[in-house]
Write an enzyme that holds these catalytic residues in place. Structure first.
Site, mmCIF file in Angstrom:
data_model
loop_
_atom_site.group_PDB
_atom_site.id
_atom_site.type_symbol
_atom_site.label_atom_id
_atom_site.label_comp_id
_atom_site.label_asym_id
_atom_site.label_seq_id
_atom_site.Cartn_x
_atom_site.Cartn_y
_atom_site.Cartn_z
ATOM 1 N N HIS A 127 -3.286 0.887 -2.308
ATOM 2 C CA HIS A 127 -3.375 1.642 -1.055
ATOM 3 C C HIS A 127 -2.152 2.529 -0.819
ATOM 4 O O HIS A 127 -1.192 2.101 -0.155
ATOM 5 C CB HIS A 127 -3.500 0.664 0.106
ATOM 6 C CG HIS A 127 -4.839 0.024 0.216
ATOM 7 N ND1 HIS A 127 -5.758 0.395 1.155
ATOM 8 C CD2 HIS A 127 -5.424 -0.957 -0.500
ATOM 9 C CE1 HIS A 127 -6.857 -0.337 1.023
ATOM 10 N NE2 HIS A 127 -6.679 -1.162 0.027
ATOM 11 N N GLU A 184 -1.756 4.836 1.312
ATOM 12 C CA GLU A 184 -1.551 5.080 2.746
ATOM 13 C C GLU A 184 -0.687 3.997 3.388
ATOM 14 O O GLU A 184 -0.157 4.190 4.499
ATOM 15 C CB GLU A 184 -2.892 5.179 3.478
ATOM 16 C CG GLU A 184 -3.600 3.884 3.776
ATOM 17 C CD GLU A 184 -4.326 3.284 2.568
ATOM 18 O OE1 GLU A 184 -4.100 3.732 1.440
ATOM 19 O OE2 GLU A 184 -5.098 2.333 2.791
ATOM 20 N N CYS A 215 -9.322 2.251 -2.743
ATOM 21 C CA CYS A 215 -9.882 0.899 -2.706
ATOM 22 C C CYS A 215 -11.385 0.930 -2.401
ATOM 23 O O CYS A 215 -12.156 1.307 -3.284
ATOM 24 C CB CYS A 215 -9.105 0.036 -1.711
ATOM 25 S SG CYS A 215 -9.303 -1.721 -2.036
HETATM 26 N N1 LIG Z 1 -8.866 -3.077 1.049
HETATM 27 C C1 LIG Z 1 -10.104 -2.656 0.732
HETATM 28 O O1 LIG Z 1 -10.433 -1.489 0.815
HETATM 29 C C2 LIG Z 1 -11.077 -3.744 0.308
HETATM 30 C C3 LIG Z 1 -12.177 -3.196 -0.584
HETATM 31 C C4 LIG Z 1 -13.347 -4.151 -0.714
HETATM 32 N N2 LIG Z 1 -13.859 -4.513 0.615
HETATM 33 C C5 LIG Z 1 -12.883 -5.385 -1.505
HETATM 34 O O2 LIG Z 1 -12.565 -6.386 -0.897
HETATM 35 O O3 LIG Z 1 -12.791 -5.316 -2.712
#
Ligand SMILES: NC(=O)CC[C@H](N)C(=O)O
Length: 225
Positions: A197, A199, A87
């Site tokens: 994600h 994780e 992400c």
């Molecule tokens: N969950 C995250 O890693 C968010 C990634 C980034 N801050 C976004 O909102 O796109």
């Protein structure tokens, strides 16, 4: 095998990434790497985690890409070291030029938080060796700037070179990413980035353990799984 997880001001998924890595490589074999330190402490694999590094100012990942730690991560990647961007980490790797494409605001211009299904397109990268081509992985996504974009000719080249690693399954292109692409790799296949994600998908009790397959893959690649 030891895994390093880079931590920036504003990261919020680094501890989950560290715990997920420990589930794969064993307790005590993962550690946080501070963004100001160039020393990667001799780790065998690096994870650039999710969150809001430097508050997503300028562009998500833009400032983190310039951090001292990322200078070392870039050299580690050039030497073939396994690097996974999750992400915000994917945004950082694109901003650092370690992965192709750029990240735009979601097509609906809203922050999205939902479970998604990923279709494994390339199962021969450092982070997908424990998966199978065509396998569906159930993994949560949560982002605002998750629309991966590249010009048509770049997408065609990535497809031809098998550098598309994940697509959103069944055409569920909820954020408008080019060609429904959820994750890509570099030409050497040691650097992988994805918006969902893994994780947060390491235990059936929380909905899915599919994400562990990514954290186990460097072990398979090293022949120690
Ligand atoms: N969950 C995250 O890693 C968010 C990634 C980034 N801050 C976004 O909102 O796109």
């Amino acid at each position: 095998m030891r895994v390093g997880v880079v931590q920036f001001p504003g990261s919020c998924d680094e501890v989950d990434a560290l715990l997920a890595a420990e589930r794969a490589v064993g307790a005590g074999n993962a550690e946080l790497l501070w963004h100001r330190d160039r020393d990667l402490k001799g780790v065998d694999a690096v994870v650039v985690p999710g969150g809001f590094s430097y508050g997503d100012y300028l562009r998500a990942g833009a400032i983190a890409a310039l951090s001292p730690a990322m200078e070392s991560v870039a050299a580690f990647a050039r030497d073939g070291g396994p690097v996974l961007g999750i992400c915000n980490g994917f945004q950082v790797l694109c901003e650092a030029g370690l992965l192709p494409g750029t990240m735009l605001m979601n097509v609906g211009r809203r922050f999205v938080f939902r479970q998604v299904e990923l279709d494994v397109v390339a199962a021969d990268t450092a982070w997908t060796r424990a998966t199978r081509r065509g396998q569906l992985l159930s993994i949560p996504a949560k982002h605002q700037t998750g629309r991966w974009y590249a010009p048509d000719e770049t997408v065609e080249r990535l497809v031809a070179d098998d550098q598309v690693v994940f697509r959103y399954a069944a055409g569920d292109n909820y954020n408008g990413s080019s060609d429904g692409i959820a994750g890509v790799c570099n030409a050497a296949r040691n650097v992988v980035g994805l918006m969902p994600h893994p994780e947060h998908a390491v235990d059936p009790l929380t909905g899915s353990a599919d994400g562990l397959l990514l954290f186990r893959s460097p072990l398979e690649a090293a022949g120690v799984a």
